[in-house]
Design a protein around this motif. Structure first.
Motif, PDB file in Angstrom:
ATOM      1  N   SER A 209     -38.101 -13.122  10.500  1.00 30.27           N
ATOM      2  CA  SER A 209     -37.064 -13.718   9.671  1.00 30.27           C
ATOM      3  C   SER A 209     -36.470 -14.951  10.338  1.00 30.27           C
ATOM      4  O   SER A 209     -36.254 -15.986   9.704  1.00 30.27           O
ATOM      5  CB  SER A 209     -35.963 -12.681   9.405  1.00 30.27           C
ATOM      6  OG  SER A 209     -34.890 -13.253   8.681  1.00 30.27           O
ATOM      7  N   THR A 210     -36.220 -14.850  11.641  1.00 25.60           N
ATOM      8  CA  THR A 210     -35.638 -15.972  12.380  1.00 25.60           C
ATOM      9  C   THR A 210     -36.562 -17.188  12.355  1.00 25.60           C
ATOM     10  O   THR A 210     -36.128 -18.318  12.091  1.00 25.60           O
ATOM     11  CB  THR A 210     -35.355 -15.563  13.833  1.00 25.60           C
ATOM     12  OG1 THR A 210     -34.371 -14.528  13.845  1.00 25.60           O
ATOM     13  CG2 THR A 210     -34.851 -16.744  14.656  1.00 25.60           C
ATOM     14  N   LEU A 211     -37.835 -16.990  12.617  1.00 29.39           N
ATOM     15  CA  LEU A 211     -38.771 -18.104  12.648  1.00 29.39           C
ATOM     16  C   LEU A 211     -38.961 -18.725  11.268  1.00 29.39           C
ATOM     17  O   LEU A 211     -38.997 -19.953  11.121  1.00 29.39           O
ATOM     18  CB  LEU A 211     -40.111 -17.640  13.206  1.00 29.39           C
ATOM     19  CG  LEU A 211     -40.101 -17.173  14.668  1.00 29.39           C
ATOM     20  CD1 LEU A 211     -41.455 -16.577  15.052  1.00 29.39           C
ATOM     21  CD2 LEU A 211     -39.747 -18.318  15.605  1.00 29.39           C
ATOM     22  N   VAL A 212     -39.051 -17.877  10.238  1.00 28.85           N
ATOM     23  CA  VAL A 212     -39.276 -18.378   8.882  1.00 28.85           C
ATOM     24  C   VAL A 212     -38.011 -19.040   8.333  1.00 28.85           C
ATOM     25  O   VAL A 212     -38.053 -20.163   7.815  1.00 28.85           O
ATOM     26  CB  VAL A 212     -39.743 -17.241   7.955  1.00 28.85           C
ATOM     27  CG1 VAL A 212     -39.768 -17.706   6.505  1.00 28.85           C
ATOM     28  CG2 VAL A 212     -41.128 -16.753   8.384  1.00 28.85           C
ATOM     29  N   ASN A 213     -36.881 -18.366   8.435  1.00 31.46           N
ATOM     30  CA  ASN A 213     -35.650 -18.889   7.851  1.00 31.46           C
ATOM     31  C   ASN A 213     -35.156 -20.150   8.539  1.00 31.46           C
ATOM     32  O   ASN A 213     -34.436 -20.952   7.931  1.00 31.46           O
ATOM     33  CB  ASN A 213     -34.558 -17.817   7.881  1.00 31.46           C
ATOM     34  CG  ASN A 213     -34.859 -16.648   6.972  1.00 31.46           C
ATOM     35  OD1 ASN A 213     -35.743 -16.735   6.113  1.00 31.46           O
ATOM     36  ND2 ASN A 213     -34.165 -15.546   7.161  1.00 31.46           N
ATOM     37  N   ASN A 214     -35.510 -20.321   9.803  1.00 30.71           N
ATOM     38  CA  ASN A 214     -35.143 -21.541  10.519  1.00 30.71           C
ATOM     39  C   ASN A 214     -36.237 -22.603  10.456  1.00 30.71           C
ATOM     40  O   ASN A 214     -36.122 -23.634  11.116  1.00 30.71           O
ATOM     41  CB  ASN A 214     -34.814 -21.219  11.976  1.00 30.71           C
ATOM     42  CG  ASN A 214     -33.485 -20.517  12.136  1.00 30.71           C
ATOM     43  OD1 ASN A 214     -32.434 -21.170  12.181  1.00 30.71           O
ATOM     44  ND2 ASN A 214     -33.508 -19.194  12.205  1.00 30.71           N
ATOM     45  N   PHE A 216     -39.191 -22.847  11.684  1.00 30.23           N
ATOM     46  CA  PHE A 216     -39.704 -23.209  13.001  1.00 30.23           C
ATOM     47  C   PHE A 216     -40.919 -24.104  12.825  1.00 30.23           C
ATOM     48  O   PHE A 216     -41.805 -23.813  12.023  1.00 30.23           O
ATOM     49  CB  PHE A 216     -40.081 -21.946  13.774  1.00 30.23           C
ATOM     50  CG  PHE A 216     -40.373 -22.190  15.223  1.00 30.23           C
ATOM     51  CD1 PHE A 216     -39.353 -22.176  16.157  1.00 30.23           C
ATOM     52  CD2 PHE A 216     -41.666 -22.453  15.659  1.00 30.23           C
ATOM     53  CE1 PHE A 216     -39.612 -22.421  17.505  1.00 30.23           C
ATOM     54  CE2 PHE A 216     -41.933 -22.692  16.991  1.00 30.23           C
ATOM     55  CZ  PHE A 216     -40.895 -22.681  17.920  1.00 30.23           C
ATOM     56  N   PRO A 217     -40.979 -25.228  13.539  1.00 29.16           N
ATOM     57  CA  PRO A 217     -42.101 -26.160  13.347  1.00 29.16           C
ATOM     58  C   PRO A 217     -43.459 -25.473  13.483  1.00 29.16           C
ATOM     59  O   PRO A 217     -43.715 -24.759  14.451  1.00 29.16           O
ATOM     60  CB  PRO A 217     -41.881 -27.186  14.470  1.00 29.16           C
ATOM     61  CG  PRO A 217     -40.412 -27.146  14.736  1.00 29.16           C
ATOM     62  CD  PRO A 217     -40.007 -25.717  14.539  1.00 29.16           C
ATOM     63  N   GLY A 218     -44.307 -25.667  12.492  1.00 25.44           N
ATOM     64  CA  GLY A 218     -45.641 -25.079  12.516  1.00 25.44           C
ATOM     65  C   GLY A 218     -45.709 -23.649  12.049  1.00 25.44           C
ATOM     66  O   GLY A 218     -46.785 -23.038  12.079  1.00 25.44           O
ATOM     67  N   VAL A 219     -44.590 -23.071  11.583  1.00 23.87           N
ATOM     68  CA  VAL A 219     -44.574 -21.648  11.244  1.00 23.87           C
ATOM     69  C   VAL A 219     -45.557 -21.311  10.129  1.00 23.87           C
ATOM     70  O   VAL A 219     -46.036 -20.167  10.038  1.00 23.87           O
ATOM     71  CB  VAL A 219     -43.145 -21.191  10.876  1.00 23.87           C
ATOM     72  CG1 VAL A 219     -42.711 -21.760   9.527  1.00 23.87           C
ATOM     73  CG2 VAL A 219     -43.019 -19.674  10.897  1.00 23.87           C
ATOM     74  N   ALA A 220     -45.897 -22.282   9.293  1.00 30.24           N
ATOM     75  CA  ALA A 220     -46.868 -22.012   8.226  1.00 30.24           C
ATOM     76  C   ALA A 220     -48.229 -21.629   8.802  1.00 30.24           C
ATOM     77  O   ALA A 220     -48.999 -20.917   8.156  1.00 30.24           O
ATOM     78  CB  ALA A 220     -47.006 -23.228   7.315  1.00 30.24           C
ATOM     79  N   ARG A 221     -48.538 -22.060  10.014  1.00 31.85           N
ATOM     80  CA  ARG A 221     -49.816 -21.726  10.651  1.00 31.85           C
ATOM     81  C   ARG A 221     -49.794 -20.354  11.317  1.00 31.85           C
ATOM     82  O   ARG A 221     -50.837 -19.856  11.746  1.00 31.85           O
ATOM     83  CB  ARG A 221     -50.160 -22.764  11.721  1.00 31.85           C
ATOM     84  CG  ARG A 221     -50.380 -24.156  11.201  1.00 31.85           C
ATOM     85  CD  ARG A 221     -50.943 -25.049  12.314  1.00 31.85           C
ATOM     86  NE  ARG A 221     -50.973 -26.432  11.882  1.00 31.85           N
ATOM     87  CZ  ARG A 221     -51.892 -26.938  11.079  1.00 31.85           C
ATOM     88  NH1 ARG A 221     -52.872 -26.184  10.652  1.00 31.85           N
ATOM     89  NH2 ARG A 221     -51.830 -28.201  10.724  1.00 31.85           N
ATOM     90  N   PHE A 222     -48.616 -19.748  11.426  1.00 35.11           N
ATOM     91  CA  PHE A 222     -48.480 -18.517  12.201  1.00 35.11           C
ATOM     92  C   PHE A 222     -48.886 -17.290  11.397  1.00 35.11           C
ATOM     93  O   PHE A 222     -48.353 -17.039  10.303  1.00 35.11           O
ATOM     94  CB  PHE A 222     -47.044 -18.308  12.663  1.00 35.11           C
ATOM     95  CG  PHE A 222     -46.532 -19.319  13.646  1.00 35.11           C
ATOM     96  CD1 PHE A 222     -47.349 -20.304  14.178  1.00 35.11           C
ATOM     97  CD2 PHE A 222     -45.204 -19.282  14.060  1.00 35.11           C
ATOM     98  CE1 PHE A 222     -46.871 -21.230  15.086  1.00 35.11           C
ATOM     99  CE2 PHE A 222     -44.712 -20.201  14.972  1.00 35.11           C
ATOM    100  CZ  PHE A 222     -45.540 -21.185  15.485  1.00 35.11           C
ATOM    101  N   VAL A 433     -48.082 -27.281  18.322  1.00 34.41           N
ATOM    102  CA  VAL A 433     -48.721 -26.303  17.447  1.00 34.41           C
ATOM    103  C   VAL A 433     -50.020 -26.873  16.887  1.00 34.41           C
ATOM    104  O   VAL A 433     -51.051 -26.192  16.845  1.00 34.41           O
ATOM    105  CB  VAL A 433     -47.776 -25.869  16.306  1.00 34.41           C
ATOM    106  CG1 VAL A 433     -48.509 -25.017  15.277  1.00 34.41           C
ATOM    107  CG2 VAL A 433     -46.578 -25.098  16.859  1.00 34.41           C
ATOM    108  N   ASP A 434     -49.989 -28.128  16.462  1.00 33.24           N
ATOM    109  CA  ASP A 434     -51.208 -28.755  15.961  1.00 33.24           C
ATOM    110  C   ASP A 434     -52.288 -28.792  17.044  1.00 33.24           C
ATOM    111  O   ASP A 434     -53.452 -28.465  16.792  1.00 33.24           O
ATOM    112  CB  ASP A 434     -50.909 -30.177  15.491  1.00 33.24           C
ATOM    113  CG  ASP A 434     -50.297 -30.215  14.095  1.00 33.24           C
ATOM    114  OD1 ASP A 434     -50.289 -29.165  13.419  1.00 33.24           O
ATOM    115  OD2 ASP A 434     -49.827 -31.293  13.682  1.00 33.24           O
TER     116      ASP A 434
END
Length: 449
Positions: A209-214, A216-222, A433-434
């Motif tokens: 929740s923390t990573l998604v709601n904030n 976080f750069p690149g979170v779509a790749r996680f 991340v890239d």
């Protein structure tokens, strides 16, 4: 091991817990996608790699290859990024076969104390098909220049294979990647007794929740997995357990590093055995490991490409996760005081490789000059700060040497005590991340090979 006791403290995270943001009471954990993955399937998805452990020799402050094993902890992203040299890191390795063909690169970035705390450095490479040579380079402790320190032979035909007992771990996928290439982010249960398993799933969902709601750069790749294995010992209070250092009987073997007895050793946890830590996180394929520790105390630790660990139930959980995970990407402290930073460079280094700290006061050499207005003076007086006027402000780098030489982009970033990352840090994380996913995005250096 000789125990050298420094007179300075470490600063990680922000020294005053009363000045960092608390989690909103209304913040609800992201609902799990409830995709429980069979343990055997997770193990089968891993890519065979070489895990090489380099031992720090305390008697003469040098290094040697201690062991090398085959482990199915690799990912497609690891194979892709290993073909390009990461310009960041205090410890770097390159593996080439005897014909000079590149197998892969790897890099770890830490401060001066790390080798004394873990007593080992770990690197991972694609599995070679024939005899190869590992060249290990380390930061000169005085000048900061990364120099080769040894070369060792690795023969894949003689390497033991790490076996994982799937009955000892439980894995759940909490978030699937929505962009490619994918990065495997694993949340590991550390210090959670068997009776606390349900609490770990709750804490793991809170991390997602923390990573998604904030954003976080690149979170779509996680793709984020939660990995549970019961610990026989909880973390508990910070205690001096005596010497020699006892291996902690927990999943990852993390504990407060009493064995160095620096001023704030109760504010971080470290591997009591690097090999145990790496076996634990390697039980499931990973790119980014995050240890959630069953604790409600205020502390946190982050090292570049090595370790992120935070307490699972502190009321500033979101800040601690974002701040310490930021260190994993190379970002340095943007506050002053409290002792040296964990990403402390050699005192003679001309310019730290952390993306958000500089020793230069020349606009042309400023790492984040693209984020600075042409009308902003460099260096930048604090009176210029209006909440978004980025420049080169004196400060940051905690209490590390050289003092009063470090400059930071601005104020109020999460790498200080703010709720969100500044644009400079967001950009740095996104590029990393890239790079880690295998994309050809540069990290800001001109000499990536």
């Amino acid at each position: 091991m000789v125990c050298l006791i420094p007179t300075t403290a470490w600063a990680n995270p922000f020294p005053d817990p009363n000045r960092v943001p608390r989690d909103p009471v209304s913040d609800q954990p992201l609902m799990s996608e409830k995709l429980q993955v069979a343990n055997a399937s997770v193990a089968a998805a891993g890519v065979d790699i070489v895990r090489a452990e380099v031992e720090w020799v305390s008697s003469n402050d040098t290094f040697r290859l201690a062991s090398a094993v085959i482990e199915a902890s690799g990912t497609p992203a690891l194979l892709a990024r290993s073909q390009k040299k990461d310009p960041f890191g205090s410890y770097q390795g390159v593996l080439k076969d005897n014909d000079g063909k590149l197998i892969g690169y790897d890099s770890i970035g830490t401060g001066q104390e790390f080798r004394r705390l873990t007593r080992a450095i770990t690197l991972r490479f694609p599995l070679p098909t024939k005899v190869s040579q590992l060249t290990f380079s380390a930061e000169n402790p005085s000048t900061g220049v990364v120099q080769p320190v040894f070369t060792a032979t690795i023969d894949p035909a003689t390497l033991p294979r790490v076996q994982v007992d799937p009955s000892t771990i439980e894995v759940r996928v909490l978030k699937q990647a929505t962009a490619q290439p994918e990065i495997a982010v694993n949340l590991y249960a550390e210090g959670y007794l068997a009776s606390r398993k349900a609490q770990f799933w709750t804490d793991a969902n809170k991390a997602v929740s923390t990573l998604v709601n904030n954003n976080f750069p690149g979170v779509a790749r996680f793709t984020i997995r939660a990995v549970f294995s019961p610990s026989n010992k909880a973390l508990g209070a910070a205690t001096d357990l005596g010497s020699p250092v006892q291996e902690r009987d927990s999943f990852l073997g993390l504990y407060y590093p009493y064995w160095r007895n620096f001023g704030r050793w109760y504010n971080v946890v470290y591997p009591t055995r690097e090999s145990r830590y790496r076996r634990g996180i390697g039980s499931v394929p990973y790119d980014y490991p995050i240890a959630l520790v069953d604790s409600n105390r205020y502390w946190g630790v982050g090292n570049f490409n090595e370790l992120t660990a935070i307490p699972g139930s502190h009321p500033s959980f979101a800040y601690l996760l974002l701040h310490e995970f930021g260190h994993y990407f190379g970002l340095n402290e943007e506050y002053e005081g409290g002792g040296p930073t964990e990403l402390e460079f050699a005192p003679g280094i001309s310019e730290p490789w952390s993306q958000n700290i500089t020793f230069t006061t020349t606009r042309a050499n400023l790492k984040w000059r693209n984020f600075v207005s042409a009308s902003t003076p460099i260096p930048t007086p604090e009176s210029q700060w209006n909440g978004s006027n980025y420049g080169a402000y004196l400060g940051g780098y905690a209490d590390s040497t050289p003092r009063n030489r470090s400059h930071k982009p601005g104020f109020d970033c999460t790498m200080e005590s703010g709720r969100s990352f500044c644009p400079i840090c967001k950009d740095a994380i996104g590029k990393k991340v890239d790079f880690d996913s295998g994309k050809a995005t540069p990290l800001g250096a001109d000499d990536i090979q």
